[in-house]
Design a protein around this motif. Structure first.
Motif, PDB file in Angstrom:
ATOM      1  N   GLY A 134      47.225  44.241  39.939  1.00 46.29           N
ATOM      2  CA  GLY A 134      47.351  45.085  41.117  1.00 46.29           C
ATOM      3  C   GLY A 134      48.181  46.326  40.868  1.00 46.29           C
ATOM      4  N   SER A 135      49.128  46.240  39.952  1.00 45.39           N
ATOM      5  CA  SER A 135      49.970  47.403  39.643  1.00 45.39           C
ATOM      6  C   SER A 135      49.219  48.429  38.801  1.00 45.39           C
ATOM      7  CB  SER A 135      51.230  46.950  38.906  1.00 45.39           C
ATOM      8  OG  SER A 135      51.993  46.079  39.711  1.00 45.39           O
ATOM      9  N   ASP A 136      48.542  47.970  37.743  1.00 43.31           N
ATOM     10  CA  ASP A 136      47.819  48.891  36.868  1.00 43.31           C
ATOM     11  C   ASP A 136      46.854  48.083  36.004  1.00 43.31           C
ATOM     12  OD1 ASP A 136      46.999  50.718  34.808  1.00 43.31           O
ATOM     13  OD2 ASP A 136      48.727  51.967  35.330  1.00 43.31           O
ATOM     14  N   GLU A 137      45.558  48.239  36.253  1.00 44.85           N
ATOM     15  CA  GLU A 137      44.557  47.476  35.503  1.00 44.85           C
ATOM     16  C   GLU A 137      44.527  47.886  34.030  1.00 44.85           C
ATOM     17  OE1 GLU A 137      40.660  46.977  36.931  1.00 44.85           O
ATOM     18  OE2 GLU A 137      41.235  46.434  38.975  1.00 44.85           O
ATOM     19  N   LEU A 138      44.800  49.162  33.751  1.00 42.03           N
ATOM     20  CA  LEU A 138      44.776  49.628  32.362  1.00 42.03           C
ATOM     21  C   LEU A 138      45.868  48.940  31.551  1.00 42.03           C
ATOM     22  CD1 LEU A 138      43.613  51.459  30.199  1.00 42.03           C
ATOM     23  CD2 LEU A 138      45.160  53.275  30.994  1.00 42.03           C
ATOM     24  N   ILE A 139      47.063  48.875  32.120  1.00 44.33           N
ATOM     25  CA  ILE A 139      48.159  48.178  31.438  1.00 44.33           C
ATOM     26  C   ILE A 139      47.813  46.705  31.276  1.00 44.33           C
ATOM     27  CG2 ILE A 139      50.568  47.456  31.651  1.00 44.33           C
ATOM     28  CD1 ILE A 139      51.153  50.093  33.004  1.00 44.33           C
ATOM     29  N   ALA A 140      47.191  46.122  32.308  1.00 49.08           N
ATOM     30  CA  ALA A 140      46.815  44.710  32.232  1.00 49.08           C
ATOM     31  C   ALA A 140      45.855  44.463  31.072  1.00 49.08           C
ATOM     32  CB  ALA A 140      46.178  44.272  33.551  1.00 49.08           C
ATOM     33  N   ARG A 141      44.878  45.335  30.905  1.00 50.26           N
ATOM     34  CA  ARG A 141      43.924  45.183  29.792  1.00 50.26           C
ATOM     35  C   ARG A 141      44.636  45.348  28.447  1.00 50.26           C
ATOM     36  NH1 ARG A 141      40.550  48.326  33.307  1.00 50.26           N
ATOM     37  NH2 ARG A 141      38.805  47.098  34.119  1.00 50.26           N
ATOM     38  N   ASN A 142      45.569  46.290  28.385  1.00 50.06           N
ATOM     39  CA  ASN A 142      46.262  46.539  27.128  1.00 50.06           C
ATOM     40  C   ASN A 142      47.117  45.361  26.675  1.00 50.06           C
ATOM     41  OD1 ASN A 142      45.165  49.103  26.905  1.00 50.06           O
ATOM     42  ND2 ASN A 142      46.898  50.101  27.919  1.00 50.06           N
ATOM     43  N   VAL A 143      47.571  44.546  27.630  1.00 51.37           N
ATOM     44  CA  VAL A 143      48.387  43.381  27.265  1.00 51.37           C
ATOM     45  C   VAL A 143      47.543  42.107  27.178  1.00 51.37           C
ATOM     46  CG1 VAL A 143      50.476  44.370  28.257  1.00 51.37           C
ATOM     47  CG2 VAL A 143      49.022  42.915  29.679  1.00 51.37           C
ATOM     48  N   GLY A 144      46.222  42.257  27.234  1.00 49.68           N
ATOM     49  CA  GLY A 144      45.338  41.115  27.024  1.00 49.68           C
ATOM     50  C   GLY A 144      44.901  40.374  28.269  1.00 49.68           C
ATOM     51  N   ILE A 145      45.102  40.961  29.447  1.00 48.53           N
ATOM     52  CA  ILE A 145      44.686  40.319  30.701  1.00 48.53           C
ATOM     53  C   ILE A 145      43.306  40.835  31.086  1.00 48.53           C
ATOM     54  CG2 ILE A 145      45.221  40.043  33.151  1.00 48.53           C
ATOM     55  CD1 ILE A 145      48.164  40.393  32.471  1.00 48.53           C
ATOM     56  N   GLU A 146      42.435  39.925  31.516  1.00 46.62           N
ATOM     57  CA  GLU A 146      41.103  40.303  31.991  1.00 46.62           C
ATOM     58  C   GLU A 146      41.139  40.431  33.511  1.00 46.62           C
ATOM     59  OE1 GLU A 146      37.930  37.889  30.488  1.00 46.62           O
ATOM     60  OE2 GLU A 146      39.056  37.390  28.671  1.00 46.62           O
ATOM     61  N   PRO A 147      41.152  41.656  34.052  1.00 47.89           N
ATOM     62  CA  PRO A 147      41.308  41.853  35.497  1.00 47.89           C
ATOM     63  C   PRO A 147      40.258  41.120  36.336  1.00 47.89           C
ATOM     64  CG  PRO A 147      41.633  43.927  34.352  1.00 47.89           C
ATOM     65  CD  PRO A 147      41.147  42.944  33.333  1.00 47.89           C
ATOM     66  N   MET A 148      38.991  41.149  35.901  1.00 48.41           N
ATOM     67  CA  MET A 148      37.953  40.512  36.710  1.00 48.41           C
ATOM     68  C   MET A 148      38.140  39.002  36.752  1.00 48.41           C
ATOM     69  SD  MET A 148      35.566  41.331  38.710  1.00 48.41           S
ATOM     70  CE  MET A 148      35.308  43.042  38.239  1.00 48.41           C
ATOM     71  N   LYS A 149      38.535  38.427  35.641  1.00 46.09           N
ATOM     72  CA  LYS A 149      38.786  36.989  35.596  1.00 46.09           C
ATOM     73  C   LYS A 149      39.950  36.616  36.500  1.00 46.09           C
ATOM     74  CE  LYS A 149      39.744  33.231  32.331  1.00 46.09           C
ATOM     75  NZ  LYS A 149      39.969  32.893  30.900  1.00 46.09           N
ATOM     76  N   VAL A 150      40.978  37.450  36.508  1.00 47.23           N
ATOM     77  CA  VAL A 150      42.143  37.200  37.359  1.00 47.23           C
ATOM     78  C   VAL A 150      41.759  37.304  38.835  1.00 47.23           C
ATOM     79  CG1 VAL A 150      44.407  38.084  38.041  1.00 47.23           C
ATOM     80  CG2 VAL A 150      43.802  37.932  35.628  1.00 47.23           C
ATOM     81  N   LYS A 151      40.975  38.316  39.180  1.00 50.96           N
ATOM     82  CA  LYS A 151      40.579  38.492  40.578  1.00 50.96           C
ATOM     83  C   LYS A 151      39.706  37.333  41.056  1.00 50.96           C
ATOM     84  CE  LYS A 151      40.981  43.526  40.649  1.00 50.96           C
ATOM     85  NZ  LYS A 151      40.313  44.829  40.885  1.00 50.96           N
ATOM     86  N   PHE A 152      38.832  36.853  40.170  1.00 51.24           N
ATOM     87  CA  PHE A 152      38.045  35.669  40.525  1.00 51.24           C
ATOM     88  C   PHE A 152      38.977  34.480  40.775  1.00 51.24           C
ATOM     89  CE2 PHE A 152      35.935  31.714  39.316  1.00 51.24           C
ATOM     90  CZ  PHE A 152      34.816  31.743  40.135  1.00 51.24           C
ATOM     91  N   GLY A 153      40.003  34.356  39.943  1.00 48.16           N
ATOM     92  CA  GLY A 153      40.954  33.264  40.116  1.00 48.16           C
ATOM     93  C   GLY A 153      41.716  33.355  41.427  1.00 48.16           C
ATOM     94  N   THR A 154      41.998  34.585  41.899  1.00 44.01           N
ATOM     95  CA  THR A 154      42.716  34.730  43.167  1.00 44.01           C
ATOM     96  C   THR A 154      41.859  34.281  44.345  1.00 44.01           C
ATOM     97  OG1 THR A 154      42.029  37.054  43.430  1.00 44.01           O
ATOM     98  CG2 THR A 154      44.103  36.626  42.275  1.00 44.01           C
ATOM     99  N   PHE A 155      40.536  34.475  44.244  1.00 41.83           N
ATOM    100  CA  PHE A 155      39.647  33.949  45.287  1.00 41.83           C
ATOM    101  C   PHE A 155      39.770  32.426  45.366  1.00 41.83           C
ATOM    102  CE2 PHE A 155      37.217  37.985  44.961  1.00 41.83           C
ATOM    103  CZ  PHE A 155      37.061  38.253  46.304  1.00 41.83           C
ATOM    104  N   ILE A 156      39.732  31.785  44.207  1.00 37.47           N
ATOM    105  CA  ILE A 156      39.794  30.326  44.159  1.00 37.47           C
ATOM    106  C   ILE A 156      41.158  29.820  44.641  1.00 37.47           C
ATOM    107  CG2 ILE A 156      39.633  28.300  42.668  1.00 37.47           C
ATOM    108  CD1 ILE A 156      36.988  29.761  43.085  1.00 37.47           C
TER     109      ILE A 156
END
Length: 341
Positions: free
Chosen positions: A195-217
């Protein structure tokens, strides 16, 4: 932060709804100045708080979800059906399983189609409302002792969960669970990074779409619990039509924003409850004063702007004090004197 400071911060945060209540009390003392009115205000804040706990994870990751109300309705309907056959445990498990399934559907569509979350949620809302209407009417034909053509009844042995003081005990338990999940799980921490910065999230190895799907669940579990408490409070759950369920998410979403603003001094679980309690006091006061319903939106908007602007005002005042102190110190500084050779 020591215990005394934590307690003082909690007291400061709760002063906001207390001040609002005192204002309402001065304006309408005969209508809100009793224990029943206070209990009613607290009760009205319970279900929106649990909903806000479910909305919080997606909101912090950048998701705007308008399908919350329709998913809660369907979860409540399945809960009532399962409760009819399997009792209280069946109602809870039925609501949770239905909520998880619906979250997986809307989260999967969001991840697959790659279109904005509010578009997916609006489309899903309309579909879920139609399903809820047809399911309710179908149950009225096969389970007439439980359902009518407008709503399904909650199991009689579960309705106490929606009444005081049991609803407050349920809220405390859910708040503790939310706080543990929000502070000690990987998915919640990653959601804040995304939520803070998707670009930074990708750079540290986080998959934003996977995380957002997880928040739905993850959020769907709390929405299921909210559906159970809401159904027990109302003694029934009815379907919504013509996008009527969309309004369910507005107050919880505002409470999440207020809770995030208060996050500097109190835990999110407490801040969100305070936000909903403030809204409950405002709406109760408007009703007690006999003012038009349209004023709810005006007062709600003003209150929200005030709460969100409070940190900026505090920083401005603190900055002004620092500059004033610096100028005073500079003025009082002794002038340098030269030395004779």
């Amino acid at each position: 932060m020591n215990m005394k400071t934590k307690i003082m911060n909690i007291v400061k945060a709760f002063m906001v709804p207390v001040v609002l209540y005192l204002i309402v009390l001065l304006l309408a003392p005969g209508r809100v100045g009793n224990l029943d009115s206070i209990t009613s205000m607290l009760t009205l804040a319970v279900v929106p708080t649990v909903i806000a706990y479910g909305v919080h994870f997606g909101f912090t990751s950048g998701i705007i979800d308008f399908s919350v109300g329709s998913r809660m309705t369907l979860a409540g309907i399945f809960g009532c059906i399962c409760g009819c056959f399997f009792g209280p445990i069946g109602m809870i498990l039925g609501s949770v399983l239905a909520s998880l399934l619906l979250a997986a559907i809307i989260g999967g569509l969001f991840a697959l189609l790659k279109i904005p979350s509010f578009v997916i949620s609006l489309g899903s809302l309309m579909v879920f409302e139609v399903i809820g209407e047809h399911l309710t009417k179908y149950c009225a034909g096969v389970l007439p002792e439980v359902a009518t053509y407008q709503y399904l009844k909650a199991p009689g042995n579960m309705q106490f969960l929606g009444k005081a003081p049991y609803n407050f005990l349920v809220l405390i338990v859910i708040a503790v669970i939310f706080e543990l999940v929000n502070t000690r799980t990987k998915i919640a921490n990653q959601a804040r990074v995304v939520g803070s910065d998707e670009l930074i999230a990708r750079n540290v190895g986080i998959e934003p779409m996977k995380v957002k799907f997880g928040t739905f669940i993850l959020g769907s579990i709390f929405l299921a619990l909210a559906a159970v408490v809401s159904t027990c409070y109302s003694s029934a759950v009815g379907y919504a039509a013509n996008m009527g369920s969309m309004a369910t998410v507005f107050k919880p979403m505002m409470a999440v924003i207020i809770g995030m603003s208060l996050g500097r001094i109190v835990r999110s679980c407490v801040g969100i409850f305070i936000g909903n309690l403030c809204l409950s006091v405002i709406f109760t006061g408007i009703i007690a004063l006999g003012w038009p319903d349209n004023l709810q939106n005006i007062f709600l908007g003003l209150f929200l702007v005030g709460v969100l602007g409070l940190p900026t005002i505090q920083r401005t005042i603190a900055g002004f004090k620092r500059r004033s102190a610096a100028r005073k110190a500079h003025t009082n500084m002794p002038s340098a004197t030269g030395t004779k050779m």
